[in-house]
Design a protein around this motif. Structure first.
Motif, PDB file in Angstrom:
ATOM      1  N   UNK A   1       0.767  -1.294  -0.048  1.00 31.32           N
ATOM      2  CA  UNK A   1       0.004   0.046   0.042  1.00 31.32           C
ATOM      3  C   UNK A   1       0.885   1.166  -0.038  1.00 31.32           C
ATOM      4  N   UNK A   2       1.872   1.158   0.834  1.00 32.37           N
ATOM      5  CA  UNK A   2       2.920   2.443   0.816  1.00 32.37           C
ATOM      6  C   UNK A   2       3.631   2.398  -0.511  1.00 32.37           C
ATOM      7  N   UNK A   3       4.067   1.564  -1.080  1.00 36.57           N
ATOM      8  CA  UNK A   3       4.723   1.543  -2.040  1.00 36.57           C
ATOM      9  C   UNK A   3       4.047   2.043  -3.729  1.00 36.57           C
TER      10      UNK A   3
ATOM     11  N   UNK B   1      -2.089   7.763  -0.802  1.00 32.53           N
ATOM     12  CA  UNK B   1      -2.750   8.377   0.127  1.00 32.53           C
ATOM     13  C   UNK B   1      -2.457   7.592   1.290  1.00 32.53           C
ATOM     14  N   UNK B   2      -3.411   8.006   2.500  1.00 32.06           N
ATOM     15  CA  UNK B   2      -3.307   6.973   3.738  1.00 32.06           C
ATOM     16  C   UNK B   2      -3.733   5.709   3.485  1.00 32.06           C
ATOM     17  N   UNK B   3      -3.455   4.975   4.408  1.00 30.31           N
ATOM     18  CA  UNK B   3      -3.514   3.418   4.407  1.00 30.31           C
ATOM     19  C   UNK B   3      -4.362   3.032   5.524  1.00 30.31           C
ATOM     20  N   UNK B   4      -5.495   2.239   5.417  1.00 32.82           N
ATOM     21  CA  UNK B   4      -6.249   1.754   6.456  1.00 32.82           C
ATOM     22  C   UNK B   4      -5.753   0.329   6.524  1.00 32.82           C
TER      23      UNK B   4
ATOM     24  N   UNK C   1      -4.842   3.686  -2.093  1.00 32.15           N
ATOM     25  CA  UNK C   1      -5.357   4.715  -3.110  1.00 32.15           C
ATOM     26  C   UNK C   1      -5.153   4.351  -4.410  1.00 32.15           C
ATOM     27  N   UNK C   2      -4.207   3.247  -4.790  1.00 32.81           N
ATOM     28  CA  UNK C   2      -4.068   2.705  -5.914  1.00 32.81           C
ATOM     29  C   UNK C   2      -5.255   1.970  -6.680  1.00 32.81           C
ATOM     30  N   UNK C   3      -5.979   2.295  -7.511  1.00 29.63           N
ATOM     31  CA  UNK C   3      -7.149   1.476  -8.015  1.00 29.63           C
ATOM     32  C   UNK C   3      -6.689   0.314  -8.972  1.00 29.63           C
ATOM     33  N   UNK C   4      -5.569  -0.124  -9.277  1.00 30.91           N
ATOM     34  CA  UNK C   4      -5.084  -1.179 -10.013  1.00 30.91           C
ATOM     35  C   UNK C   4      -5.119  -2.600  -9.138  1.00 30.91           C
TER      36      UNK C   4
ATOM     37  N   UNK D   1      -9.712   3.617  -4.487  1.00 30.12           N
ATOM     38  CA  UNK D   1      -8.659   2.757  -4.209  1.00 30.12           C
ATOM     39  C   UNK D   1      -9.300   1.075  -4.201  1.00 30.12           C
ATOM     40  N   UNK D   2      -8.756   0.553  -3.359  1.00 30.26           N
ATOM     41  CA  UNK D   2      -8.989  -1.066  -3.234  1.00 30.26           C
ATOM     42  C   UNK D   2      -8.670  -1.458  -1.881  1.00 30.26           C
ATOM     43  N   UNK D   3      -9.336  -2.607  -1.448  1.00 28.66           N
ATOM     44  CA  UNK D   3      -9.085  -3.274  -0.168  1.00 28.66           C
ATOM     45  C   UNK D   3      -8.366  -4.536  -0.610  1.00 28.66           C
ATOM     46  N   UNK D   4      -6.978  -4.708  -0.329  1.00 25.20           N
ATOM     47  CA  UNK D   4      -6.675  -6.112  -0.397  1.00 25.20           C
ATOM     48  C   UNK D   4      -6.568  -6.972   0.870  1.00 25.20           C
ATOM     49  N   UNK D   5      -7.211  -8.195   0.858  1.00 30.03           N
ATOM     50  CA  UNK D   5      -7.607  -9.061   1.981  1.00 30.03           C
ATOM     51  C   UNK D   5      -6.916 -10.310   2.070  1.00 30.03           C
ATOM     52  N   UNK D   6      -6.685 -10.791   3.284  1.00 37.10           N
ATOM     53  CA  UNK D   6      -6.287 -12.054   3.557  1.00 37.10           C
ATOM     54  C   UNK D   6      -6.963 -12.714   4.632  1.00 37.10           C
TER      55      UNK D   6
END
Length: 144
Positions: free
Chosen positions: A70-72, A76-79, A96-99, A134-139
């Motif tokens: 998320x940082x790289x 924007x901010x990270x949740x 905040x990256x929509x990719x 952006x997107x949520x990446x989950x595990x």
């Protein structure tokens, strides 16, 4: 105990006499220290939820990898959010990256590109979904 500058939100069990937090979230700044803050936040939560050490180590590593991505790749901010149901823990990180996240298969000499491969190896399932700009990446981690 987690003391970084992020905001923490939580939800307690509704049953009388039960006070363990089952959902937690925080917002992290888009700075290089964010993965370390995420590790501390997640480790403290897992300790308070009495998650076994071997599982906790995997989840902390996954949180670090997701926040690093998320940082790289975001701007924007990270949740970060966690939901614990007793036998399953869901870890989610928003950037905040929509990719779409890309699972790489780096060669043995490559020094980067292993984050999502680690997530895939450590978790029982992982994926992503769009959310706002952006997107949520989950595990997901099975603890039973």
């Amino acid at each position: 105990m987690y003391r970084a500058g992020g905001t923490v939100t939580g939800e307690r069990d509704a049953q009388p006499g039960v006070s363990r937090v089952r959902r937690l979230g925080t917002h992290l700044p888009p700075v290089a220290r964010a993965p370390g803050e995420a590790r501390a936040f997640v480790a403290d939560a897992l300790r308070s939820w009495h998650v076994p050490e071997d599982k906790a180590c995997d989840i902390v590593l996954a949180a670090s990898e997701l926040v690093t991505n998320a940082f790289e790749h975001g701007s924007g901010g990270i949740a970060l959010r966690m939901r614990f149901t007793g036998d399953c823990l869901l870890l989610e990180v928003r950037d905040s990256d929509p990719g779409d996240p890309v699972l790489h298969r780096p060669g043995p000499r490559s020094v980067r590109g292993r984050g999502l491969a680690l997530i895939q190896a450590l978790s029982s399932a992982w994926g992503h979904r769009r959310g706002g700009d952006g997107k949520w990446v989950w595990a997901e981690f099975q603890l039973a």
